[in-house]
Design a protein around this motif. Structure first.
Motif, PDB file in Angstrom:
ATOM      1  N   VAL A 307       0.995  -1.430   0.127  1.00  0.00           N
ATOM      2  CA  VAL A 307       0.146  -0.004  -0.046  1.00  0.00           C
ATOM      3  C   VAL A 307       1.002   1.173  -0.012  1.00  0.00           C
ATOM      4  CG1 VAL A 307      -1.780   1.362   1.395  1.00  0.00           C
ATOM      5  CG2 VAL A 307      -1.615  -1.254   1.057  1.00  0.00           C
ATOM      6  N   PHE A 313       0.374   2.660  -5.924  1.00  0.00           N
ATOM      7  CA  PHE A 313      -0.228   1.631  -5.699  1.00  0.00           C
ATOM      8  C   PHE A 313      -0.132   0.450  -6.753  1.00  0.00           C
ATOM      9  CE2 PHE A 313      -3.618  -0.417  -2.698  1.00  0.00           C
ATOM     10  CZ  PHE A 313      -2.942  -1.496  -2.661  1.00  0.00           C
ATOM     11  N   ARG A 316      -1.444  -3.028  -6.394  1.00  0.00           N
ATOM     12  CA  ARG A 316      -2.791  -3.323  -5.893  1.00  0.00           C
ATOM     13  C   ARG A 316      -3.306  -4.744  -6.296  1.00  0.00           C
ATOM     14  NH1 ARG A 316      -7.061  -0.010  -4.572  1.00  0.00           N
ATOM     15  NH2 ARG A 316      -5.840   1.845  -5.123  1.00  0.00           N
ATOM     16  N   ALA A 357      -6.222  -2.467   2.023  1.00  0.00           N
ATOM     17  CA  ALA A 357      -6.553  -2.584   0.519  1.00  0.00           C
ATOM     18  C   ALA A 357      -8.132  -2.473   0.144  1.00  0.00           C
ATOM     19  CB  ALA A 357      -6.083  -4.235   0.128  1.00  0.00           C
ATOM     20  N   GLY A 630      -4.469   4.052   0.619  1.00  0.00           N
ATOM     21  CA  GLY A 630      -5.283   3.049   1.407  1.00  0.00           C
ATOM     22  C   GLY A 630      -6.687   3.246   1.487  1.00  0.00           C
TER      23      GLY A 630
END
Length: 833
Positions: A307, A313, A316, A357, A630
């Protein structure tokens, strides 16, 4: 002796003792001889009194043991004797001697009867005393609560419950949506301050179409397409080929250790590093439960570190896959094999990874409750000193994990607005000791101080470092000292039985400020000790920023219930000031570039991975990266702070509108409003698919600008509609760029970084998935949108992937295709796995 007395044919009238109460004797009605009797109960006679010169034999079942127990011994004995007299003597042969015997016993039983009468009176008073309490409590629920229902095609339907407080205190408000009730600490209590925006736009939208509706429908379809491409299937079995290459994994582990582990002590770092090396050496048989648990722990650490790995990100999809693998592992029915500390560690890591997440984050409060009960079932709520055979390492891990569970439980209560799941009386586990992890390393051949070693020698337990000496547990230990006060704040906000008066709020405010001052002094002392000793690095910039962010969150929540009344009444002006100043501090922590001019510089500072920046710059930006990349409280708390600042700014403009001079507003507050607009678009650019927060802050900024320009009601409504159309086009362009990336780069954005097995191949926008996307996009041709209103589905939680947790979709209703709205505009829908 007289003739009448000697003649046996003359019947003497027996003087029967009066056994009826005074009311029944006066009315000449039958008395059942109870205390109080049935007639007195029906007539609501406050006192049922028997003549003191008359005994009170029981009417029903005089020989019943339960009745005899209620009477004095003399009356009980007399009751038995009277029963035997009536059973052995016929009515026509009752003698005058028996009547004299009963009358002569009256004087001796007066004292016993008086005692029984007093007992009866006490029981009666106790019964009457309980009646007003029940009536009063029922009246509080029925009379002192009101519900305000707001229904709009734009905002949907929601209810605001107002509970009036005594002594002219402001009413407590709770948001009710569908089957959920959110307490005062929930972020929605701040969002409803701007429901007038949608009420102002609604009449105009009914008269003329708007492109904003079509843009939002297209964004919803694009969001579903993006999620479909990057989410793994459910269930996702645990595999070893999804671990990235060593260089990337090392950086992800370092990101975790620099952020989460500095706040929540979960792992024993030397033990974790040893197992981490063993994974790369393939020393574990992956078929064993222990090896699988170690692999799950590693992947959760990697997911949390991903994160804050970079600004975009980029990992992800891989992080989502690691979380799904851990969830699949946790769902397996092997509870007996997992009744150990590693299972608790993995459960904690899974909760944190899910929240950051954005996997099922709306259920965090429910999942935290399950974790609390699992930990209690394993005895973590009892101090290890009270449990047998615990080594120094096991005892400290025990205390650290329980301390982390307490923090997670409190944070979940504040985020969800639900009651706190634990109280101070539910556990006796003391705070963790001031140890560094290397102090707890168990030498070979010893048992860590749990008893004699293999040679029969007793091992001495390590001693904690002195208070004020910096260790790897200093931050968690300092926060633990503030836990009772923060717990009290959460209870006064979300518990139904809490009074929540302003006097209590001011008292908690003073205690919180004093406690926070001591906490800062403690951490500063630890920092100085680390510099003078030349040992390990002391308090990091991320840790200090997060502690300030966390404590300011409680101060903001404490005064938020009085912020609305403070905008109108001077009595609560202090709370108004506290909310504004605290919100500014929270926003600066989450978005260091307070002014828009410095936003580009912050973006440059955040573009490099952790190992390519100097340590000070990287530590400062970790918190900002978590806030952008986040989900959960790290995202919603800054959003709520920005809404509070906008509310204050709007109130200032409305107050200045009646002034003849120029409008004077705080430029720093105005900068926050426009920075929030840019910040939400930044969140979309890093992979967020929900555009509702970006749309909301665009409308808030437009309303503020319209008030500054002095627009009238009708002109302001048109200004808001044009702003919504412009914002809809901008966020749609961002999502289209994100969706195009899947066509160019394939499913996994981490393939080029060396991550294997993270995806299933490329996705062609011209293929089946692209056709589905285009079909859904064509539904947005009706610019008026579905009947539910284009604001349906607003979810500021930035959580819950709809593809696995449920949501709206395209519905065939008798041949008519339409988009079914998933939820109210400001509330996340109930979800289930």
């Amino acid at each position: 002796m007289s003739e009448s007395a000697s003649d046996p044919r003359v019947k003497h009238r027996r003087r029967r003792p009066a056994v009826s109460c005074t009311l029944c004797r006066k009315r000449k009605i039958r008395c059942n001889r109870d205390s109080p009797c049935s007639n007195c109960v029906r007539s609501k006679n406050p006192t049922c009194v028997y003549d003191a010169s008359v005994q009170l034999p029981p009417r029903h079942s005089p020989d019943s043991p339960s009745q005899l127990l209620l009477l004095p011994s003399s009356l009980a004995g007399r009751s038995r004797s009277n029963s035997s007299i009536h059973s052995e003597t016929s009515p026509g042969s009752t003698s005058h001697a028996n009547s004299l015997q009963l009358l002569s016993s009256n004087s001796s039983s007066n004292r016993d009867f008086e005692l029984e009468k007093l007992r009866s009176k006490v029981r009666q008073l106790e019964h009457q005393k309980s009646l007003p309490t029940q009536t009063e409590s029922s009246s509080l629920v029925a009379v002192k609560q009101s519900t305000e229902t707001t229904t709009s095609e734009l905002a949907g339907t929601f209810h605001v419950q107002h509970e009036s407080r005594p002594n002219d205190q402001p009413s407590r408000s709770r948001i009710v949506h569908d089957t959920r009730v959110f307490g005062q600490s929930h972020w929605s209590n701040g969002i409803i301050q701007f429901r007038d925006i949608f009420q102002a736009m609604e009449p105009n939208l009914r008269q003329q179409p708007s492109q904003a509706a079509a843009s939002l429908q297209k964004c919803e379809s694009l969001g579903r397409f993006i999620k479909t491409q990057r989410l793994p299937p459910w269930p996702t079995p645990l595999t070893s080929d999804s671990i990235p290459e060593r260089s990337i994994a090392d950086q992800l582990v370092e990101c975790y250790l620099q952020s989460t582990e500095t706040i929540y002590r979960i792992l024993h770092i030397p033990t974790f590093q040893k197992e981490y090396e063993s994974v790369w050496k393939s020393e574990y048989n992956n078929d064993t439960e222990r090896a699988r648990a170690i692999q799950v722990q590693l992947k959760l650490v990697l997911a949390i570190g991903a994160v804050s790995y970079d600004e975009s990100f980029s990992l992800r999809p891989s992080a989502l896959r690691w979380v799904y693998e851990a969830e699949t592992w946790a769902a397996e029915p092997n509870m007996k094999l997992r009744d150990n500390m590693r299972y608790i560690q993995n459960s904690i890591l899974l909760l944190i990874a899910r929240e950051l997440a954005g996997v099922g984050g709306d259920l965090m409060w429910v999942s935290t409750g399950s974790l609390v009960r699992t930990a209690m079932y394993m005895g973590l709520h009892r101090d290890p000193a009270r449990l047998p055979n615990r080594s120094a390492l096991d005892g400290e891990i025990h205390r650290r994990l329980w301390n982390t569970i307490l923090e997670l439980s409190l944070s979940a209560s504040m985020s969800s607005g639900g009651p706190v799941l634990i109280s101070l009386g539910d556990f006796d586990t003391v705070p963790p000791g001031n140890f560094d992890d290397d102090q707890l390393i168990i030498p070979a051949g010893s048992n860590g101080g749990a008893g004699p070693d293999q040679a029969g020698h007793h091992q001495q337990r390590p001693l904690p470092r002195l208070e004020g000496t910096w260790t790897e547990t200093s931050v968690a230990l300092a926060l633990r000292h503030t836990f009772p006060l923060r717990l009290a704040i959460a209870k006064i906000l979300n518990d139904l039985s809490a009074s929540g008066t302003y006097e209590e709020t001011l008292k908690l405010d003073a205690e919180l400020r004093s406690t926070y001052k001591v906490l800062c002094q403690t951490l500063q002392s630890c920092q100085e000790s680390s510099k003078t000793s030349g040992g390990k690095a002391g308090l990091s910039q991320f840790a200090s920023g997060w502690v300030d962010f966390h404590m300011q969150r409680f101060l903001l929540a404490l005064h938020s219930p009085f912020f609305g009344p403070g905008l109108k009444e001077t009595t609560y002006a202090f709370s108004r000031k506290v909310v504004v100043e605290t919100s500014v501090k929270i926003w600066r922590a989450a978005y260091p570039g307070v002014s828009s001019s410095s936003a580009s510089q912050m973006s440059l500072d955040m573009t490099s991975p952790p190992d390519q920046n100097d340590s000070n710059r990287q530590q400062v930006n970790l918190l900002a990266r978590l806030a952008i990349c986040g989900s959960g409280s790290i995202r919603t708390v800054p959003l709520l702070a920005a809404v509070s600042i906008a509310t204050e700014l709007r109130t200032q403009l409305q107050e200045e509108s009646t002034s003849l001079g120029p409008v004077s507003i705080r430029p720093d507050l105005l900068a926050v409003v426009h920075d929030a607009k840019a910040w939400t678009r930044k969140c979309l650019s890093v992979g967020e698919t929900n555009v509702k927060a970006a749309m909301l802050y665009s409308l808030i900024a437009a309303q503020i600008d319209g008030l500054i320009q002095g627009l009238g009601k009708e002109d302001l409504a048109q200004f808001l509609i044009r702003a919504s159309e412009k914002a809809g086009a901008e966020v749609l362009a961002i999502l289209e760029q994100t969706a195009a990336g899947f066509s160019r780069e394939g499913y996994s954005t981490g393939i080029s970084s060396g991550i294997s097995g993270a995806g299933t191949g490329s996705v062609d926008m011209n293929g089946a998935a692209g056709a589905l996307y285009l079909d859904e996009m064509s539904l947005g041709s009706d610019v008026n949108g579905p009947s539910g209103g284009f604001m349906e589905g607003w979810d500021f939680m930035y959580q819950m992937p709809e593809t696995i947790f449920g949501g709206g979709g395209v519905v065939d209703d008798g041949g008519m295709m339409h988009v079914e709205p998933t939820m109210g505009w400001m509330f996340p829908q109930e979800t289930q796995h």
